[in-house]
Scaffold this active site. Structure first.
Site, short mmCIF file in Angstrom:
data_model
loop_
_atom_site.label_atom_id
_atom_site.label_comp_id
_atom_site.label_asym_id
_atom_site.label_seq_id
_atom_site.Cartn_x
_atom_site.Cartn_y
_atom_site.Cartn_z
N GLY A 43 6.78 -115.32 10.10
CA GLY A 43 5.52 -115.92 9.69
C GLY A 43 5.68 -117.08 8.73
O GLY A 43 4.70 -117.61 8.21
N HIS A 44 6.92 -117.48 8.45
CA HIS A 44 7.14 -118.55 7.48
C HIS A 44 8.23 -119.49 7.98
O HIS A 44 9.33 -119.53 7.44
CB HIS A 44 7.54 -117.94 6.12
CG HIS A 44 7.32 -118.87 4.97
ND1 HIS A 44 8.29 -119.73 4.51
CD2 HIS A 44 6.24 -119.06 4.20
CE1 HIS A 44 7.82 -120.40 3.47
NE2 HIS A 44 6.58 -120.03 3.26
N PHE A 45 7.99 -120.28 8.99
CA PHE A 45 6.69 -120.38 9.68
C PHE A 45 6.97 -120.10 11.16
O PHE A 45 8.14 -120.13 11.56
CB PHE A 45 6.09 -121.76 9.47
CG PHE A 45 5.87 -122.08 8.00
CD1 PHE A 45 4.70 -121.71 7.37
CD2 PHE A 45 6.85 -122.71 7.25
CE1 PHE A 45 4.48 -122.00 6.01
CE2 PHE A 45 6.63 -123.00 5.89
CZ PHE A 45 5.45 -122.63 5.28
#
Lengths: 143, 145
Positions: A43-45
């Site tokens: 999620g990052h990223f």
């Protein structure tokens, strides 16, 4: 020494891989290898990977936690202040070396200064201040 | 409220590193409020009774990423948000099974960086953390060099 054997957290919230030194003159030293497969990098990223700065802070917190667990009841020490500066992005393939030094203010207060290094480049510097839980109340009750 | 909720589309952080799930208020130039329910992510955040303080700070920083774009311009392809500096004071522990509430206000805003101050509270309005954060917009660049 494997950090996951010391820390009181369940995976994947283990942000250091190895404790290299607990008590050397340099301080407490730990290592974290950054990989594209790290859980939180999903999620990052999604389209590109940068290791989150706040997980570098968590790596330094966990290095301090290992040091405190080694010498005392770590759960008595509560952090009350965190100052951090993020100096360079950390990417998959990097190996982060955390070095933490303790400045004992008095019996009840301690300040840790930590930094993360990738090769010779400092990527983060952090100050975390701790107080022994209950000491303030006990001190107040004495007055 | 739908328009406020659509502000989350400005946030490049995604599961499992998204610590904001609802924007509840935005007042231009003044304030943003948001909330986060940590329960779905609890298995990945150490399984302790308390939320790691870094999760609280990161959540506040993610609110800052949205607010920076609203007060300047949205991120364009090739740009990413970066934290520059954080100064946080921790007041209390956050229960890992209770939502938390963020409130953030701009202090100074330039073209590609901004400074914010704000706090994190529990749902019963206990102050958990206060912080000042500096956020910058950086070019992704290339790691081939």
């Amino acid at each position: 020494m494997r950090a996951e054997h010391i820390l009181p957290y369940a995976k994947p919230w283990v942000m250091i891989d190895q404790i290299r030194e607990l008590d050397c003159t340099e301080g407490t030293v730990s290592m974290k290898l950054i990989s594209s497969s790290d859980f939180f990098l999903q999620g990052h990223f999604p389209a590109y990977s940068v290791y989150p700065g706040m997980l570098l802070v968590e790596g330094i917190r966990q290095t301090i936690n290992c040091k405190l667990q080694h010498e005392t009841d770590a759960s008595k020490w509560k952090e009350h202040t965190i100052h951090s500066r993020f100096l360079q992005p950390v990417l998959p393939g990097d190996s982060v070396k955390y070095i933490v030094q303790r400045n004992q203010v008095d019996e009840h207060d301690a300040v840790f200064h930590g930094a993360g290094w990738v090769d010779e480049h400092k990527v983060i510097q952090v100050m975390i201040a701790y107080r022994k839980e209950g000491e303030e109340n006990e001190a107040n009750s004495r007055h | 409220m739908d328009n406020v909720q659509r502000l989350l589309e400005l946030l490049p952080q995604q599961y499992p590193f998204r610590f904001v799930d609802k924007v509840t208020l935005y007042e231009q130039g003044s304030l943003m409020q948001a909330t986060f329910n940590p329960v779905p992510l609890q298995p990945y955040l150490g399984r302790g009774d308390s939320l790691p303080v870094t999760v609280l700070i990161e959540g506040l920083a993610q609110v800052a990423v949205m607010l920076t774009q609203l007060e300047t311009r949205p991120l364009v392809p090739g740009e990413m948000p970066l934290l520059g500096k954080v100064q946080a004071t921790i007041s209390d522990e956050a229960a890992s099974d209770q939502p938390i509430c963020y409130e953030l206000a701009p202090e100074r805003i330039w073209q590609r960086q901004a400074v914010f101050s704000g706090h994190v509270r529990s749902v019963d309005d206990r102050l958990l953390l206060s912080a000042t954060l500096a956020v910058a917009i950086a070019d992704k660049g290339s790691d081939s060099s």
